[in-house]
Design a protein around this motif. Structure first.
Motif, short mmCIF file in Angstrom:
data_model
loop_
_atom_site.label_atom_id
_atom_site.label_comp_id
_atom_site.label_asym_id
_atom_site.label_seq_id
_atom_site.Cartn_x
_atom_site.Cartn_y
_atom_site.Cartn_z
N ILE A 145 21.90 9.70 38.53
CA ILE A 145 20.81 9.85 37.57
C ILE A 145 20.90 11.20 36.86
N GLY A 146 20.83 11.18 35.54
CA GLY A 146 20.58 12.39 34.76
C GLY A 146 19.10 12.42 34.42
N TYR A 147 18.48 13.58 34.58
CA TYR A 147 17.02 13.64 34.42
C TYR A 147 16.65 14.84 33.57
N VAL A 148 15.83 14.61 32.53
CA VAL A 148 15.34 15.70 31.68
C VAL A 148 13.83 15.54 31.54
N SER A 149 13.12 16.63 31.79
CA SER A 149 11.67 16.61 31.66
C SER A 149 11.19 17.98 31.23
N THR A 150 9.94 18.06 30.83
CA THR A 150 9.37 19.36 30.46
C THR A 150 9.34 20.30 31.65
N SER A 151 9.07 19.76 32.83
CA SER A 151 9.01 20.61 34.02
C SER A 151 10.38 21.22 34.32
N LEU A 152 11.47 20.47 34.08
CA LEU A 152 12.80 21.03 34.26
C LEU A 152 13.00 22.21 33.32
N GLN A 153 12.53 22.07 32.08
CA GLN A 153 12.67 23.14 31.11
C GLN A 153 11.90 24.38 31.57
N TRP A 154 10.73 24.18 32.14
CA TRP A 154 9.96 25.31 32.66
C TRP A 154 10.69 25.99 33.82
N GLU A 155 11.36 25.18 34.65
CA GLU A 155 12.07 25.73 35.80
C GLU A 155 13.32 26.50 35.39
N TYR A 156 13.90 26.11 34.24
CA TYR A 156 15.18 26.71 33.83
C TYR A 156 14.91 28.04 33.12
N GLN B 294 16.52 24.22 23.36
CA GLN B 294 16.59 24.18 24.81
C GLN B 294 16.60 22.74 25.31
N ARG B 295 15.77 21.90 24.69
CA ARG B 295 15.69 20.50 25.11
C ARG B 295 17.02 19.79 24.86
N LEU B 296 17.65 20.06 23.71
CA LEU B 296 18.95 19.46 23.41
C LEU B 296 19.99 19.85 24.46
N LEU B 297 20.02 21.12 24.83
CA LEU B 297 20.99 21.60 25.81
C LEU B 297 20.76 20.97 27.18
N LEU B 298 19.50 20.79 27.55
CA LEU B 298 19.21 20.19 28.86
C LEU B 298 19.62 18.71 28.88
N ILE B 299 19.52 18.04 27.74
CA ILE B 299 20.00 16.65 27.68
C ILE B 299 21.53 16.63 27.83
N ILE C 228 17.40 9.46 32.54
CA ILE C 228 15.95 9.36 32.41
C ILE C 228 15.45 10.54 31.58
N LEU C 229 14.84 10.23 30.45
CA LEU C 229 14.28 11.25 29.56
C LEU C 229 12.76 11.12 29.62
N ASP C 230 12.14 11.99 30.39
CA ASP C 230 10.70 11.91 30.64
C ASP C 230 9.96 12.76 29.62
N GLU C 231 9.35 12.09 28.64
CA GLU C 231 8.62 12.76 27.55
C GLU C 231 9.51 13.85 26.91
N PRO C 232 10.71 13.50 26.42
CA PRO C 232 11.63 14.53 25.92
C PRO C 232 11.15 15.22 24.65
N CYS C 233 10.19 14.61 23.94
CA CYS C 233 9.70 15.20 22.68
C CYS C 233 8.38 15.94 22.86
N LEU C 234 7.90 16.03 24.09
CA LEU C 234 6.63 16.69 24.34
C LEU C 234 6.71 18.16 23.93
N GLY C 235 5.72 18.61 23.16
CA GLY C 235 5.65 20.00 22.75
C GLY C 235 6.54 20.37 21.59
N LEU C 236 7.23 19.41 20.99
CA LEU C 236 8.15 19.70 19.88
C LEU C 236 7.49 19.43 18.54
N ASP C 237 7.79 20.27 17.53
CA ASP C 237 7.34 19.95 16.18
C ASP C 237 8.19 18.80 15.64
#
Length: 480
Positions: free
Chosen positions: A340-351, A408-413, A425-434
């Motif tokens: 599984i590849g996993y990307v979420s907002t929480s991962l971005q916060w952790e990174y 940052q989101r692109l790089l995490l994907i 799995i892309l969990d709300e990948p556009c959350l918080g983006l313009d």
């Protein structure tokens, strides 16, 4: 051009073959625009509207000057078609030799001296006596350019003007266009940003809607470096021929049985005390069948995902088959997670670690946040290929935490994809983006969906947010 050109909520019909919808755009006298966008988005159609082409169905078009110079493939084809009609024996008593180039250029020329100069610079002097319709496509285009440039237009519209020109001619044309920017506003249609002249001040980006109409998605001032960079990335992702980079053979995942589903939930139920969150969900994810999972807060999206990833405490009380394992038969959680590849907002916060863009991607080979192992040459090469795909090749050494939220989101994907997991799995990948960054992320997801090795599970709130390549939908509802 003394006044602004205004397109106000303009919808235009082109012989029922194509429609532009709800265009709002203002071109000021001192601006020079490039129109760009995806294939079939209506770039040439929008440019043609300024030259009076198309039937206006709604809204207004105002301020267009009377003298408009137009160079486009459509106008070129129309001119050649008129010439070919002269061969029609039913209409003509004699065989027509066609209009000579000399007459085509100079008969209604507003600036004969400029036209003569351009004829020489374009290398057409030896063709002046030849029939226009006998010219090659490239020569015909040069004639069109000379006609438009020497007509003293108040607005110059150039649709892919650099196509088919050799290096010297291209440089000459760019130099001439730069010399008239103070007197002649220009609108160009270009597919490639690297062909954009330095004097261009603004960019209009079009996209094709779900019903195959054209809409003006973004208008960017070139002085806005951040927005311009994001638009460049978007066009790069949408139009480049680059594919998802190959996996690293040394990091290859175990093979799965292609005849088995990736995931199968049978009567899956999640409940807390007497509150049922998910009630008897039956869901099968087959390899290569991309899914969108949507639903409001509290509908159980996160719970269902954690059943798949093995993180939910109710995994073992449900009938769950994942990646060849029937849950509860002694498999470890890491045997599941490796697929599984996993990307979420929480991962971005952790990174939050200070690491370069390139090393963020490489860290995906080690499932780590940050880099704690020495990478191989092939892993570095693959990371470079991902950066090229993202249009971020020049930012390999920039710190991840200094990038925009969208980058940052692109790089995490990309990090999640380096091992080509069977399920992403892309969990709300556009959350918080313009909107611009959202389009960037969606464009990357489309690119991944176009591949064959990874199945995408895109999770969001809104079922109407559809992505090209995703054709299977599961909408959860609140049960409580």
């Amino acid at each position: 051009m003394d006044t602004a050109i205004c397109l106000d909520d303009l919808s235009v019909n082109f012989d029922d073959r194509f429609h532009l919808h709800h265009i709002n755009w203002t071109i000021e006298p001192n601006q020079h625009w490039v129109i760009t966008g995806t294939n079939g988005s209506g770039k040439s159609a929008l440019a043609a509207v300024l030259a009076g082409v198309g039937d206006i169905e709604q809204g207004t078009l105002s301020g267009v000057p009377s003298r408009v110079g137009l160079v486009s493939f459509e106008a070129q084809a129309e001119l050649i078609a008129k010439e070919l009609k002269k061969d029609d024996a039913d209409i003509m008593d004699v065989i027509s030799l066609g209009t000579p180039v000399q007459e085509m250029i100079f008969e209604e020329c507003a600036d004969p001296e400029l036209a003569a100069d351009l004829v020489e610079k374009f290398g057409l002097s030896h063709l002046l006596d030849r029939a226009f319709r006998k010219l090659s496509t490239g020569e015909t285009r040069k004639v069109m350019l000379i006609r438009a440039l020497s007509s003293k237009p108040d607005l110059l519209i150039l649709d892919e003007p650099f196509d088919g020109l050799d290096v010297d001619t291209l440089a000459m044309l760019q130099q001439h266009l730069a010399s008239i920017i103070d007197t002649t506003p220009m609108v160009m249609v270009l597919n490639r940003f690297d062909e954009m002249p330095d004097f261009i001040t603004h960019v209009a980006y079009l996209e094709k809607t779900a019903d195959d109409c054209g809409q003006l998605a973004f208008k960017v001032d070139r002085q806005d470096k951040s927005a311009f960079s994001e638009l460049y990335q978007l066009l790069h992702l949408k139009t480049t021929d680059l594919q998802v980079p190959a996996p690293d053979s040394a990091s290859k995942l175990p093979s799965l049985d292609p005849t088995q589903p990736l995931v199968k939930l049978t009567d899956a139920t999640i409940k807390y005390d007497e509150t049922v969150i998910v009630d008897k969900l039956n869901w099968t994810i087959e390899p290569g069948k991309h899914w969108q999972l949507s639903g409001p807060n509290g509908s159980g999206k996160t719970g269902v995902l954690s059943l798949i990833t093995g993180d939910h405490p109710q995994c073992y009380s449900n009938d769950i088959f994942v990646f060849g394992f029937q849950r509860g038969n002694g498999e470890s959680i890491w045997q599941i997670k490796q697929f599984i590849g996993y990307v979420s907002t929480s991962l971005q916060w952790e990174y939050r670690v200070s690491v370069s863009c390139k090393n963020v991607i490489i860290s995906g080979f080690y499932d780590s946040i940050g880099m704690y192992s020495k990478s191989t040459d092939n892993q570095k090469k693959i990371a470079d290929e991902w950066l090229a795909l993202l249009g971020m090749k020049d930012r390999a050494d920039q710190p991840f935490n200094k990038l925009s939220y969208g980058d940052q989101r692109l790089l995490l994907i990309a990090r999640a994809m380096v091992k080509h997991p069977p399920l992403l799995i892309l969990d709300e990948p556009c959350l918080g983006l313009d909107d611009m960054n959202r389009q960037l992320v969606l464009a990357l997801i489309e690119k991944i969906c176009a591949g064959h090795e990874t199945t995408v599970l895109y999770v969001n709130h809104h079922a109407e947010d559809q992505i090209s390549g995703i054709e299977n939908y599961l909408a959860l509802e609140k049960n409580h």
